[in-house]
Design an enzyme around this catalytic site. Structure first.
Site, PDB file in Angstrom:
ATOM      1  N   ASN A 107      -6.800   0.386  -2.232  1.00 46.41           N
ATOM      2  CA  ASN A 107      -7.539   1.084  -1.176  1.00 46.41           C
ATOM      3  C   ASN A 107      -6.932   2.440  -0.853  1.00 46.41           C
ATOM      4  O   ASN A 107      -6.667   2.779   0.292  1.00 46.41           O
ATOM      5  CB  ASN A 107      -7.626   0.222   0.094  1.00 46.41           C
ATOM      6  CG  ASN A 107      -6.259  -0.113   0.673  1.00 46.41           C
ATOM      7  OD1 ASN A 107      -5.250  -0.116  -0.031  1.00 46.41           O
ATOM      8  ND2 ASN A 107      -6.218  -0.391   1.967  1.00 46.41           N
ATOM      9  N   ASP A 152       2.468  -6.985   2.575  1.00 50.98           N
ATOM     10  CA  ASP A 152       1.324  -6.181   3.014  1.00 50.98           C
ATOM     11  C   ASP A 152       1.841  -4.896   3.672  1.00 50.98           C
ATOM     12  O   ASP A 152       1.362  -4.487   4.733  1.00 50.98           O
ATOM     13  CB  ASP A 152       0.405  -6.957   3.966  1.00 50.98           C
ATOM     14  CG  ASP A 152      -0.922  -6.240   4.180  1.00 50.98           C
ATOM     15  OD1 ASP A 152      -1.182  -5.237   3.486  1.00 50.98           O
ATOM     16  OD2 ASP A 152      -1.688  -6.679   5.048  1.00 50.98           O
ATOM     17  N   LYS A 160      -9.072  -6.835  -6.879  1.00 51.89           N
ATOM     18  CA  LYS A 160      -8.998  -7.032  -5.426  1.00 51.89           C
ATOM     19  C   LYS A 160     -10.383  -6.962  -4.808  1.00 51.89           C
ATOM     20  O   LYS A 160     -11.139  -6.027  -5.080  1.00 51.89           O
ATOM     21  CB  LYS A 160      -8.096  -5.960  -4.805  1.00 51.89           C
ATOM     22  CG  LYS A 160      -7.986  -6.013  -3.277  1.00 51.89           C
ATOM     23  CD  LYS A 160      -7.205  -7.233  -2.831  1.00 51.89           C
ATOM     24  CE  LYS A 160      -7.127  -7.358  -1.312  1.00 51.89           C
ATOM     25  NZ  LYS A 160      -6.031  -6.608  -0.726  1.00 51.89           N
ATOM     26  N   HIS A 213      -2.706 -12.501   2.703  1.00 49.41           N
ATOM     27  CA  HIS A 213      -2.372 -12.550   4.131  1.00 49.41           C
ATOM     28  C   HIS A 213      -3.132 -13.585   4.968  1.00 49.41           C
ATOM     29  O   HIS A 213      -3.812 -13.250   5.936  1.00 49.41           O
ATOM     30  CB  HIS A 213      -2.472 -11.166   4.777  1.00 49.41           C
ATOM     31  CG  HIS A 213      -3.688 -10.346   4.458  1.00 49.41           C
ATOM     32  ND1 HIS A 213      -4.948 -10.865   4.445  1.00 49.41           N
ATOM     33  CD2 HIS A 213      -3.816  -9.030   4.150  1.00 49.41           C
ATOM     34  CE1 HIS A 213      -5.796  -9.895   4.153  1.00 49.41           C
ATOM     35  NE2 HIS A 213      -5.141  -8.782   3.962  1.00 49.41           N
ATOM     36  N   HIS A 263       1.384   3.593   8.360  1.00 52.39           N
ATOM     37  CA  HIS A 263       0.583   4.661   8.968  1.00 52.39           C
ATOM     38  C   HIS A 263       1.551   5.449   9.831  1.00 52.39           C
ATOM     39  O   HIS A 263       2.547   4.893  10.318  1.00 52.39           O
ATOM     40  CB  HIS A 263      -0.527   4.074   9.848  1.00 52.39           C
ATOM     41  CG  HIS A 263      -1.496   3.205   9.103  1.00 52.39           C
ATOM     42  ND1 HIS A 263      -2.484   3.717   8.300  1.00 52.39           N
ATOM     43  CD2 HIS A 263      -1.616   1.862   9.032  1.00 52.39           C
ATOM     44  CE1 HIS A 263      -3.185   2.717   7.768  1.00 52.39           C
ATOM     45  NE2 HIS A 263      -2.670   1.578   8.184  1.00 52.39           N
ATOM     46  N   HIS A 317       0.872  -1.186   0.000  1.00 55.22           N
ATOM     47  CA  HIS A 317       0.000   0.000   0.000  1.00 55.22           C
ATOM     48  C   HIS A 317       0.903   1.228   0.000  1.00 55.22           C
ATOM     49  O   HIS A 317       1.420   1.612   1.044  1.00 55.22           O
ATOM     50  CB  HIS A 317      -0.882   0.014   1.249  1.00 55.22           C
ATOM     51  CG  HIS A 317      -1.721  -1.217   1.404  1.00 55.22           C
ATOM     52  ND1 HIS A 317      -3.009  -1.295   0.934  1.00 55.22           N
ATOM     53  CD2 HIS A 317      -1.456  -2.426   1.980  1.00 55.22           C
ATOM     54  CE1 HIS A 317      -3.504  -2.499   1.220  1.00 55.22           C
ATOM     55  NE2 HIS A 317      -2.582  -3.198   1.841  1.00 55.22           N
ATOM     56  N   PHE A 318       1.115   1.812  -1.160  1.00 55.05           N
ATOM     57  CA  PHE A 318       1.998   2.980  -1.236  1.00 55.05           C
ATOM     58  C   PHE A 318       1.223   4.295  -1.113  1.00 55.05           C
ATOM     59  O   PHE A 318       1.775   5.367  -1.243  1.00 55.05           O
ATOM     60  CB  PHE A 318       2.879   2.925  -2.494  1.00 55.05           C
ATOM     61  CG  PHE A 318       4.073   1.992  -2.349  1.00 55.05           C
ATOM     62  CD1 PHE A 318       4.296   1.274  -1.171  1.00 55.05           C
ATOM     63  CD2 PHE A 318       4.983   1.839  -3.390  1.00 55.05           C
ATOM     64  CE1 PHE A 318       5.402   0.422  -1.018  1.00 55.05           C
ATOM     65  CE2 PHE A 318       6.105   0.996  -3.259  1.00 55.05           C
ATOM     66  CZ  PHE A 318       6.306   0.291  -2.083  1.00 55.05           C
ATOM     67  N   ARG A 319      -0.087   4.196  -0.886  1.00 57.73           N
ATOM     68  CA  ARG A 319      -0.904   5.312  -0.377  1.00 57.73           C
ATOM     69  C   ARG A 319      -1.127   6.481  -1.326  1.00 57.73           C
ATOM     70  O   ARG A 319      -1.597   7.532  -0.883  1.00 57.73           O
ATOM     71  CB  ARG A 319      -0.302   5.859   0.936  1.00 57.73           C
ATOM     72  CG  ARG A 319      -0.070   4.827   2.034  1.00 57.73           C
ATOM     73  CD  ARG A 319      -1.321   4.169   2.468  1.00 57.73           C
ATOM     74  NE  ARG A 319      -1.140   3.381   3.700  1.00 57.73           N
ATOM     75  CZ  ARG A 319      -1.939   2.363   4.025  1.00 57.73           C
ATOM     76  NH1 ARG A 319      -2.945   2.012   3.241  1.00 57.73           N
ATOM     77  NH2 ARG A 319      -1.740   1.706   5.136  1.00 57.73           N
TER      78      ARG A 319
HETATM   79  C1  NCD Z   1      -4.026  -2.480   5.093  1.00 56.02           C
HETATM   80  C2  NCD Z   1      -3.900  -0.964   4.911  1.00 56.02           C
HETATM   81  O1  NCD Z   1      -3.610  -0.242   5.876  1.00 56.02           O
HETATM   82  O2  NCD Z   1      -4.092  -0.494   3.776  1.00 56.02           O
HETATM   83  N1  NCD Z   1      -4.029  -2.741   6.494  1.00 56.02           N
HETATM   84  C3  NCD Z   1      -3.766  -3.903   7.118  1.00 56.02           C
HETATM   85  O3  NCD Z   1      -3.892  -3.941   8.352  1.00 56.02           O
HETATM   86  N2  NCD Z   1      -3.349  -4.970   6.478  1.00 56.02           N
HETATM   87  C4  NCD Z   1      -5.239  -3.002   4.402  1.00 56.02           C
HETATM   88  C5  NCD Z   1      -5.272  -4.502   4.215  1.00 56.02           C
HETATM   89  O4  NCD Z   1      -4.394  -5.084   3.607  1.00 56.02           O
HETATM   90  O5  NCD Z   1      -6.234  -5.139   4.668  1.00 56.02           O
HETATM   91 ZN    ZN Z   2      -2.934  -5.056   2.454  1.00 56.99          ZN
HETATM   92 ZN    ZN Z   3      -6.099  -6.986   3.495  1.00 52.87          ZN
END
Ligand code: NCD
Ligand code: ZN
Ligand code: ZN
Ligand code: ZN
Length: 399
Positions: free
Chosen positions: A91, A267, A140, A195, A271, A59-61
């Protein structure tokens, strides 16, 4: 520019061989005993050259949450962790659920210094976009609540997605794995479970024999941490799915050895520290910089062998997601290579991380076995702690 990597051992077809690698025009041109003349020579004495890792889940946001990470900082973390390709999750804010937003994300990703691909998001009403979208890693599906707002609970829509002829990756926890497998009984596309975190979940994924293929991913945090780590780390060890028991952890390691697990992905879910200290903290932990060192350290502790690491982190993600010309060291393939030093001992330190969030649940862990050089598309991108900022490419797919 041409590069000759010499004096090292190269991982090819399950064996380590002493040869040189000649790289030119972004490709592996020759694996040879000759000393070909190159613009640059890399001495890999006492080191091993492996295919660059393909991290199928990050997740590179971007867009929307660049205070946590962006394609540059995330990709720097990846390169430092020996990862040469990442596959980014949808996401983001806004989520990547239509063609226009995918186009926008493609532009933002141009600053990435590792190669990249995109998972495309699904909602209760974007089936038309899913049918149209091209050149994405997968569709996804989020069957549970997690970061972002993409939970999909309409089973008729799920059925349609599962028969869309595209690879589907699923965030499904506990019984949702059984539900997903029920719904995909008559689909013939590839289903990838993200995961997987417990003995029970692993049992569900590989239990029922169905015609279409299923692949299973696990994450380093579930392999190296358990619920007891939350006592000390609090929200910094909270992610979806959450950490489980020692028994679950043991089942995942067994799954690695007996082939029930196909791939390891980070994954990587950064944050900020501030967010993690809030009462309603978000779920997720970063992982790009620590996955390979953790695995190499485990190798040094005789918990797994190099061949397994390469299958799980290089070869299988290339196969599962049909990534073209990557995952193997082969003449003609892209020159995405990671040089590892199995004897290097180093400590993971928050303040030395490249990820924008600057923390890791593994802070303070002393590990033996680290990536020291990362070559991406024939460019020397990471070299003994230093990053050269050279932009990379979007991946392409087989058929
Ligand atoms: C991921 C995220 O922060 O985008 N968080 C997580 O706890 N794994 C989302 C995800 O992969 O479910
Ligand atoms: Zn994830
Ligand atoms: Zn996930
Ligand atoms: Zn069928």
């Amino acid at each position: 520019m041409s590069i000759l990597i010499k004096n090292g051992k190269i991982y090819i077809n399950g064996a380590l061989i002493k040869k040189n690698i000649f790289i030119k025009d972004h490709k592996i041109i020759k694996i040879t005993s000759q000393n070909l003349k190159a613009d640059k020579t890399i001495d890999a004495k006492n080191k091993i050259i492996i295919p660059g890792l393909i991290d199928g889940h990050v997740h590179f946001r971007e867009p929307g949450q660049t205070h946590k990470e962006d394609f540059l900082t995330g990709s720097m973390a990846a390169a430092a962790g020996g990862i040469t390709t990442i596959l980014d999750m949808p996401n983001t804010n806004p989520p990547t659920t239509n063609l226009q937003r995918l186009d926008e994300k493609r532009k933002l990703a141009k600053k990435s210094i590792v190669n990249y691909g995109f998972h495309f998001g699904s909602t209760n009403n974007n089936i038309a976009e899913i049918k149209k979208v091209k050149d994405v890693t997968s569709i996804k599906v989020y069957m549970d609540y997690t970061t972002g707002d993409l939970k999909l609970d309409n089973y008729n829509v799920l059925k349609k997605i599962f028969s869309s002829n595209k690879t589907v990756t699923i965030h499904g926890e506990n019984e949702n794995i059984i539900k997903a497998i029920e719904l995909i009984q008559h689909a013939h596309n590839h289903i990838h479970f993200c995961h997987v975190s417990s003995k029970e979940e692993l049992h569900y994924t590989k239990n029922k024999k169905i015609k279409n293929s299923i692949s299973v991913e696990v994450c380093p945090h579930h392999l190296f941490l358990t619920a007891s780590n939350v006592n000390e780390l609090g929200s910094f060890a909270e992610m979806k799915p959450n950490l489980k028991t020692k028994e679950d952890q043991k089942a995942l390691w067994e799954g690695i050895h007996n082939g029930k697990i196909d791939t390891i992905a980070t994954d990587h879910a950064p944050h900020t520290k501030e967010e993690k200290y809030e009462i309603n903290y978000p779920f997720g932990v970063p992982g790009c910089e620590t996955m390979l060192p953790l695995l190499l350290n485990a190798l040094n502790e005789k918990k797994l062998i190099l061949k397994k690491i390469i299958q799980l982190c290089c070869e299988n993600p290339a196969k599962i997601f049909k990534i073209k010309n990557k995952g193997f060291i082969k003449e003609g393939f892209d020159a995405d290579l990671t040089i590892i030093d199995l004897n290097l001992e180093k400590e993971i330190k928050n303040n030395e991380l490249f990820t924008k969030c600057k923390w890791s649940p593994f802070d303070g862990w002393k590990l033996k076995g680290w990536p020291v050089v990362t070559i991406i598309n024939g460019n020397l991108v990471f070299e003994y702690g230093k990053i050269n900022n050279i932009v990379a490419n979007e991946v392409t797919y087989n058929e």
